[in-house]
Structures are given as C-alpha cells and as structure tokens.
Design an enzyme around this catalytic site. Structure first.
Site, short mmCIF file in Angstrom:
data_model
loop_
_atom_site.label_atom_id
_atom_site.label_comp_id
_atom_site.label_asym_id
_atom_site.label_seq_id
_atom_site.Cartn_x
_atom_site.Cartn_y
_atom_site.Cartn_z
N LYS A 119 25.10 -5.18 10.57
CA LYS A 119 25.32 -5.47 9.41
C LYS A 119 25.06 -3.98 8.97
O LYS A 119 25.63 -2.79 8.08
CB LYS A 119 24.14 -6.06 8.55
N LYS A 203 38.87 -16.17 11.87
CA LYS A 203 38.25 -17.94 11.76
C LYS A 203 38.10 -17.85 9.55
O LYS A 203 38.80 -16.51 9.76
CB LYS A 203 36.84 -17.31 12.18
N LYS A 206 34.72 -16.63 3.51
CA LYS A 206 34.82 -16.65 2.39
C LYS A 206 35.57 -15.32 2.16
O LYS A 206 35.68 -14.65 0.83
CB LYS A 206 33.48 -15.94 1.80
#
Ligand code: TRP
Length: 357
Positions: A119, A203, A206
C-alpha cells in the site's frame, strides 16, 4: 436463545465495511464459512469500521457501508442469537488494547508486513497514514480481546495472523503465561479462485471490469445478464481446463463452488451442450443463492432501528468479554486498575527499571 456450550472453542473474524455490496468472493471465501462455523464454535464476528478508516473513506460512505455489511451478514445466516455480531468501534477496548500492543511491537516488525509495504509503495509513504502502519496491530487487538482460539481468514491474511501470534507469545513470555491466548489461523481452504467474468485472466474484484463482478445485492436481472455475457472462447466444447479455457472454466468453478461439486463433474454433465446452456443454468444458481441474502438485507436496511438494536445487543455482549480481558492484560502491564481500593502500594526497589522489556 440457544446457549453455546461452555467448552466450545472461540472464533473471531472481521470484515471491513468498504463496499456497498459484498461480492461472490467474500461470500465463498468468508461469509459462507462464518455461517458454518456457528455449528461448532463460539463465534464472534465484527464489522471492522476502524480498520476501514485507514483508507480515508468519506464519512457518509463508511456509515452506510457499516450497516449494509452487517445486514448482508445477518441475511446470509450469521445468527445474532448464537453468535456475537457487532461493530468494532462500539467496543472501545479495541483501540485501547491496540495502544498496549503498539508498545510491544517492533517498528521493523510492523514495517515488514507485505500489505503495508504494497500500500505504501502505491501511495508513497507521504500519502500513507499511521493507521495503515498500525492496521495489523489493531487486528491483533481484535483477536486477543476475545481470547480467540481460531481465526478464519483468507490466504492474504496469513502474515497478519502470524504477527498476532507473535504478539500473544511475547505477552505471555514477558508478562506471564495466561496473559493472552495464542490464536491459530484457520486459512479458508482455497475455495476455487474466482476470476473476472469479462477478463478471466484477472481475479474478480471491485477494481476490475464493472460488468465482470457478481455482487450479493445486485438485482437478479443484472446477475443473470453478467453471467450470460461472460467471456468464453470460440470453441464449442464445455471442458474444465483453466489454462486453455479460462472463461468457461471460471463459470464451472463458480457453479461448483456454489453447489459444492467438482467443476469437472459439472463439465461432464454438459458434454455435447452449448455454452448458452451452462450460462442459463449458472445464472439461475447465482440468482437463487443471492436472492434470500439480497431480500433479507433489504428488509433489514428498510428498518435500520431493528438492525441497530441487533448491533447494540451484539456490542453489549462483546463488551462483556472484551472488558474483563482488557483489564486482565492491562493489569499485567502494570496499569493501575481504576477504582479498586485496596490495591497494595509497594515501595520502589530503587533506580533499576523493572519494565516489561
Ligand atoms: N484484515 C482483515 C481483512 O482484510 C479484516 C480483519 C480485521 C480481521 N480484524 C480482523 C480478520 C480480525 C480476522 C480477525 O480481511
């Protein structure tokens, strides 16, 4: 209320309220398993809103998604009489225990978490906040606060669970055995990986193709359309062959996961049939699996007072466990218990520090 036998092992797990609907991956990888574990374990489940704050959602989003996530869990079969379902921020001990655990976790140790590294690499360390760094320690606090023996999580959480175990082991060795239960990861057996319906090389997520995902709260029409327009290939035979036929194999995997069958067995039943047949049948399975969850969640969301009451009761029951466990750990740290007259006052033994380290 069906009482949970006292000798059951306790399970804790959490889910972040980061979306307006759970998707099929959450359902197969977590929610379905949470529901089943209620048969054998004393379960504590939390909508972990404090964790979700680390990505700075806008306030209206996280507020709505906290209820929406809880409603889907209930509609999917998390039973608030048998299990404890609560919102993390309703139990202040989560944040309090995090502080204590912060003080026994190494800076380097936390910095080695791969999710944190990924991140911060994406956002740059200037864009990342301290909460993101502390995320796995808050997660450890979640687990240790309930003396949980087992934590059902996906493979991506293995390292975080390892940190929770290390912290528990450290507490026991520095502050005395019995300070914390060392939790075990129950890694959800790799339920078939689910891929994007429009791009079966990636995959399902969202952030993938907007029409490549199946969400629990989607309307039946939308779900059916997405299945029917899934990308396949130019052959005509239905075979489970993920390498050469990723699109068709993905449909077979989803079908198999939802009906608890092997994708290869399903393929055999469609021998000689066209892709359209498989898609029509799968659309029906998806729609009928999600229907009760969508309808149940909508009913709960239409009456948020009732939903909020369920969550308030869950928080109350969670506090009954978390309160005493927090006080047990805090007193091992040497924090003075509030309002306990009679706590002996022993004179210091001199200048030498007798700290936990
Ligand atoms: N980090 C977990 C995830 O992203 C969510 C989580 C927070 C959790 N606290 C937890 C999972 C405690 C298990 C136990 O999936």
């Amino acid at each position: 209320m069906v009482p949970v036998p006292a000798d059951r092992r306790r399970v804790f797990s959490g889910i972040q309220p980061t979306a307006d609907s759970l998707h099929i991956g959450n359902y197969l990888g977590a929610v379905r398993n949470w529901v089943t574990l209620q048969e054998t374990h004393d379960c504590v489940y939390s909508v972990v809103d404090l964790h979700a704050l680390t990505v700075n959602p806008n306030p209206a989003d996280i507020l709505r998604r906290t209820r929406v996530t809880a409603a889907q869990l209930l509609a999917a079969g998390v039973d608030p009489d048998r299990s404890i379902l609560f919102v993390q921020s309703h139990v202040s001990e989560h944040a309090e225990l995090t502080w204590l655990l912060n003080c026994v976790t190494g800076f380097g140790e936390a910095g080695r978490m791969t999710q944190f590294k990924d991140k911060t690499q994406k956002q740059g360390s200037e864009g990342a906040n301290v909460g993101l760094f502390d995320y796995p320690i808050l997660q450890a606090a979640d687990i240790l606060l309930y003396d949980a023996h087992a934590v059902p999580v996906g493979e991506d959480q293995r390292q975080h669970l390892e940190l929770s175990r290390d912290i528990a082991i450290r507490l026991n060795s520095r502050l005395g055995e019995g300070t914390a239960i060392v939790p075990e990861a129950l890694i959800t057996a790799a339920t078939a990986k689910i891929y994007d319906l429009q791009n079966p090389g990636a995959k399902m997520s969202k952030t993938g193709s907007p029409t490549g995902i199946l969400e629990l709260l989607d309307e039946p029409k939308v779900l059916a359309k997405r299945v029917k327009s899934a990308v396949t290939d130019t052959e005509t035979t239905i075979r489970f062959d993920p390498e050469n036929k990723p699109g068709v194999s993905n449909l077979l995997s989803i079908y198999g996961a939802l009906t608890n069958r092997a994708p290869g067995d399903i393929a055999a039943e469609y021998e000689g049939k066209m892709y359209g047949h498989l898609k029509v049948d799968l659309a029906e399975v998806v729609v009928e699996t999600f229907r009760p969850i969508r309808e149940g969640a909508q009913a709960l969301l239409a009456d948020p007072d009732e939903l909020d009451r369920i969550l308030a009761r869950g928080a109350e029951r969670a506090r009954e466990i978390a309160g005493p466990v927090f006080r047990r750990i805090a007193s091992r740290f040497g924090l003075l218990a509030p309002g306990t007259p009679g706590t002996p006052c022993t004179p210091g033994t001199g200048a030498r520090s007798t700290g936990a380290r």
